[in-house]
Design a protein around this motif. Structure first.
Motif, short mmCIF file in Angstrom:
data_model
loop_
_atom_site.label_atom_id
_atom_site.label_comp_id
_atom_site.label_asym_id
_atom_site.label_seq_id
_atom_site.Cartn_x
_atom_site.Cartn_y
_atom_site.Cartn_z
N ARG A 368 25.07 37.41 44.80
CA ARG A 368 25.77 36.99 43.60
C ARG A 368 26.53 38.15 42.95
O ARG A 368 27.67 38.00 42.54
CB ARG A 368 24.77 36.37 42.61
N GLU A 369 25.90 39.31 42.84
CA GLU A 369 26.56 40.42 42.17
C GLU A 369 27.81 40.89 42.93
O GLU A 369 28.76 41.38 42.32
CB GLU A 369 25.60 41.59 41.98
N SER A 370 27.81 40.69 44.24
CA SER A 370 28.97 41.11 45.04
C SER A 370 30.17 40.20 44.79
O SER A 370 31.30 40.67 44.65
CB SER A 370 28.61 41.10 46.52
N VAL A 371 29.95 38.90 44.75
CA VAL A 371 31.07 37.99 44.51
C VAL A 371 31.52 38.09 43.05
O VAL A 371 32.71 37.93 42.75
CB VAL A 371 30.70 36.55 44.90
N GLN A 372 30.61 38.41 42.14
CA GLN A 372 31.00 38.66 40.76
C GLN A 372 31.96 39.85 40.69
O GLN A 372 32.97 39.81 39.97
CB GLN A 372 29.76 38.93 39.89
N GLU A 373 31.65 40.90 41.42
CA GLU A 373 32.53 42.07 41.46
C GLU A 373 33.93 41.70 41.94
O GLU A 373 34.93 42.14 41.39
CB GLU A 373 31.95 43.14 42.40
N SER A 374 33.98 40.89 42.98
CA SER A 374 35.27 40.50 43.54
C SER A 374 36.14 39.81 42.50
O SER A 374 37.33 40.10 42.37
CB SER A 374 35.08 39.58 44.75
N PHE A 375 35.54 38.88 41.76
CA PHE A 375 36.31 38.17 40.74
C PHE A 375 36.72 39.10 39.60
O PHE A 375 37.85 39.01 39.10
CB PHE A 375 35.51 36.98 40.21
N PHE A 376 35.84 39.97 39.17
CA PHE A 376 36.19 40.89 38.09
C PHE A 376 37.33 41.83 38.50
O PHE A 376 38.16 42.19 37.67
CB PHE A 376 34.97 41.70 37.65
N ARG A 377 37.38 42.21 39.76
CA ARG A 377 38.48 43.06 40.22
C ARG A 377 39.81 42.32 40.19
O ARG A 377 40.88 42.93 40.06
CB ARG A 377 38.19 43.58 41.63
N LEU A 378 39.76 41.00 40.30
CA LEU A 378 40.99 40.20 40.30
C LEU A 378 41.44 39.81 38.90
O LEU A 378 42.63 39.54 38.68
CB LEU A 378 40.80 38.93 41.13
N PHE A 379 40.53 39.75 37.93
CA PHE A 379 40.87 39.24 36.59
C PHE A 379 42.06 39.96 35.95
O PHE A 379 43.02 39.32 35.53
CB PHE A 379 39.66 39.33 35.65
N PRO A 380 42.03 41.31 35.81
CA PRO A 380 43.15 41.96 35.12
C PRO A 380 44.48 41.79 35.84
O PRO A 380 45.53 41.72 35.21
CB PRO A 380 42.73 43.44 35.04
N ILE A 381 44.44 41.73 37.17
CA ILE A 381 45.68 41.58 37.94
C ILE A 381 46.28 40.20 37.69
O ILE A 381 47.49 40.05 37.51
CB ILE A 381 45.42 41.80 39.44
N ARG A 382 45.42 39.18 37.66
CA ARG A 382 45.92 37.82 37.41
C ARG A 382 46.54 37.73 36.03
O ARG A 382 47.61 37.13 35.85
CB ARG A 382 44.80 36.80 37.55
N ILE A 383 45.90 38.31 35.03
CA ILE A 383 46.44 38.26 33.67
C ILE A 383 47.79 38.96 33.60
O ILE A 383 48.74 38.47 32.98
CB ILE A 383 45.43 38.87 32.68
N CYS A 384 47.90 40.11 34.25
CA CYS A 384 49.18 40.84 34.24
C CYS A 384 50.29 40.02 34.90
O CYS A 384 51.41 39.94 34.37
CB CYS A 384 49.03 42.18 34.96
N THR A 385 50.00 39.42 36.04
CA THR A 385 51.05 38.67 36.73
C THR A 385 51.41 37.40 35.97
O THR A 385 52.57 36.98 35.98
CB THR A 385 50.63 38.30 38.16
N MET A 386 50.44 36.78 35.28
CA MET A 386 50.72 35.57 34.52
C MET A 386 51.59 35.86 33.30
O MET A 386 52.30 34.99 32.80
CB MET A 386 49.42 34.91 34.06
#
Length: 414
Positions: A368-386
Motif C-alpha cells: 500500500r505505501e508503495s502505490v501511495q508514493e506513486s500517486f503522490f509523485r503524480l499529484f503536483p504534476i497533474r495540478i500543474c498541467t491542469m
C-alpha cells in the motif's frame, strides 16, 4: 489606448517575461527564493542571479517557453503570432533572438523600461554560455567511461551501457563534471531496465526508486507552494531524496537518454520546448487517468457489483460525485458513469481503503505505501498541467516512471 491602460499592460507583459526567465533558477541552491511574479524593481536582482549561472534545462524549457505567450507580451512587444508547431521549426538561436528582441522592445513602451534591454540581454547571454556546458564523448572515450559504471552485483553489462551511450547524438556530458553525467545516464538506463524486467511494485525496485526519486512514504498532504512555484517544487523533491543529477541534461539530451531507457512512449521532438513538454504531460496524464478510472470501475464492479460506488467509497466521496454530475448535466453535458466525476486524488483513496485493499488491490499493487508514493509523485504534476503551468524535467521524470509503473501493474492484472 489610455496611457494608464497601456502602462498596466506593459507591466503585465514585463512580469510575464521575467517570470519565465526567472523560473529556470529553480534548482540553484540560493539563499533567496525567486518569486513566480517579479515586480519591475526586481529586474536587476533577477538578471544578476541569472548571470551567476542558470540550469540549462530550466532556461531552455521555460525561457524559450515565453515565445508561446500570446497575450500582453505578444501584443505589446511585437511578438509574432507563433504556434508550437511553427515555433518548433526554428533553431534555438533564432528562438532566443526572437524572444530577446521582443523583450527588449518593451523598453520602447515607457521611459521606465529603458534599462530592460540590457537586463534581458544579460539573461540570454548567460544561456548562450551555458550551452557549452555539455559535450559528446570523444572517439575511444566511451569504453573507459562505461567500464565499472555498475557494480559486479548489477545485472548489467558494460557493452549494454556502451551501446546506449553510443546512441546519443546530443551533447550530454558535463565538461566540468563528467562522472556526474555518467552517473545520471547510467541510473536512467538502470531505472528503465528495472521497469522492464521487474514487477512494477517489486520491493527491490521500490527501494531502488526511493533512492533515486525520493522517499514519499508517510505523506498525507502536499505543500500548496509546490503547485505554482517550480523552485519550491524542486526543493521539495530534493528534500524527499530526489537525485537532481538525473535531470542535469539539456531537454533534448534528456529526451534521448530517457527514450533509450524505454521511459518515453512518444517520439522525440527535434526541438522540444517547455509548452510542448507540458502539453505532452497533460496528454499522458489524460490517457492514464482514463485507463485508471476504467480499471478501478472494472475491478470494483466484478467484486461488488454496480453498487460499489455506494458501498465501497470513503464517506462523502459519492455525494461529491453526484454533485459534479448534476452540475455537468445542468450545463448540457452528456451522461457519464459516476466515477467519471472523481478527482484524481479519489482514486488512491478507493485503492487504499482497508477492505478494498485486502480483497482486491493488494494482489495487484503488493504494498500500500508503495502505490501511495506513486500517486503522490503524480499529484503536483497533474495540478500543474491542469492549470497551464510549465513543468520541469524533474516533473517529467517522475511522470514517466510512475505512469509506466502503474500502467504495467494494471496491464499485468488485465
Amino acid at each position: 489606448m489610455d496611457p494608464d491602460d497601456k502602462m498596466k499592460l506593459a507591466e503585465a507583459a514585463a512580469n510575464d517575461a521575467l517570470r519565465l526567465v526567472a523560473e529556470p533558477l529553480a534548482k540553484l541552491q540560493l539563499s533567496m527564493d525567486v518569486p513566480t511574479s517579479l515586480p519591475l524593481t526586481e529586474i536587476s536582482k533577477t538578471c544578476m542571479l541569472a548571470s551567476l549561472g542558470l540550469e540549462t534545462s530550466r532556461l531552455r524549457d521555460l525561457a524559450i517557453g515565453a515565445l508561446s505567450v500570446k497575450g500582453n507580451l505578444a501584443r505589446l512587444a511585437g511578438l509574432p503570432k507563433i504556434d508550437s508547431l511553427s515555433l518548433s521549426a526554428l533553431t534555438d538561436q533564432n528562438r532566443l533572438k526572437l524572444l530577446s528582441n521582443s523583450l527588449s522592445n518593451l523598453g520602447t513602451l515607457h521611459p521606465g523600461y529603458g534599462a530592460f534591454r540590457g537586463k534581458s540581454d544579460a539573461a540570454f547571454g548567460a544561456y548562450h554560455g551555458l550551452q557549452d556546458r555539455f559535450r559528446l564523448p570523444e572517439l575511444g572515450e566511451l569504453a573507459k567511461l562505461t567500464k565499472g559504471a555498475f557494480s559486479p552485483s548489477d545485472a548489467w553489462t558494460d557493452s549494454s551501457l556502451f551501446s546506449a551511450m553510443r546512441s546519443m547524438h546530443t551533447p550530454w556530458l558535463l565538461r566540468e563534471n563528467t562522472p556526474k553525467s555518467i552517473h545520471a545516464f547510467t541510473e536512467l538506463q538502470a531505472i528503465g531496465r528495472a521497469l522492464r524486467n521487474a514487477a512494477p511494485f517489486d520491493q527491490h525496485l521500490t527501494n531502488s526508486l526511493r533512492n533515486q526519486l525520493g522517499d514519499w512514504r508517510g505523506l498525507t498532504s502536499l505543500p500548496t507552494s509546490i503547485f505554482d512555484n517550480s523552485k519550491a517544487r524542486s526543493d521539495f523533491y530534493v528534500a524527499r531524496g530526489f537525485d537532481p543529477s538525473l535531470t542535469d541534461f539539456s531537454p533534448k539530451a534528456f529526451d534521448e537518454s530517457t527514450a533509450l531507457a524505454g521511459l518515453n512512449d512518444d517520439a522525440i521532438n527535434e526541438e522540444e520546448i517547455g509548452v510542448a513538454r507540458t502539453n505532452r504531460a497533460h496528454e499522458q496524464l489524460l490517457r492514464f487517468e482514463r485507463k485508471l478510472r476504467e480499471f478501478i470501475n472494472r475491478v470494483m464492479t466484478a467484486e461488488f457489483g454496480d453498487e460499489w460506488v455506494r458501498t465501497q467509497t470513503p464517506a462523502g466521496m459519492l455525494d461529491d460525485w453526484h454533485k459534479k454530475k448534476r452540475q455537468a448535466e445542468e450545463r448540457g453535458a452528456r451522461i457519464e458513469p459516476l466515477i467519471s466525476y472523481a478527482d484524481f486524488s479519489d482514486y488512491i483513496k478507493i485503492v487504499e481503503r482497508t477492505d478494498n485493499w485486502k480483497l482486491l488491490f493488494k494482489t495487484i499493487f503488493c504494498r500500500r505505501e508503495s502505490v501511495q508514493e506513486s500517486f503522490f509523485r503524480l499529484f503536483p504534476i497533474r495540478i500543474c498541467t491542469m492549470h497551464a503551468r510549465l513543468i520541469t524535467l524533474d516533473d517529467e521524470l517522475l511522470l514517466r516512471v510512475e505512469i509506466r509503473r502503474l500502467s504495467q501493474a494494471i496491464d499485468n492484472w488485465s
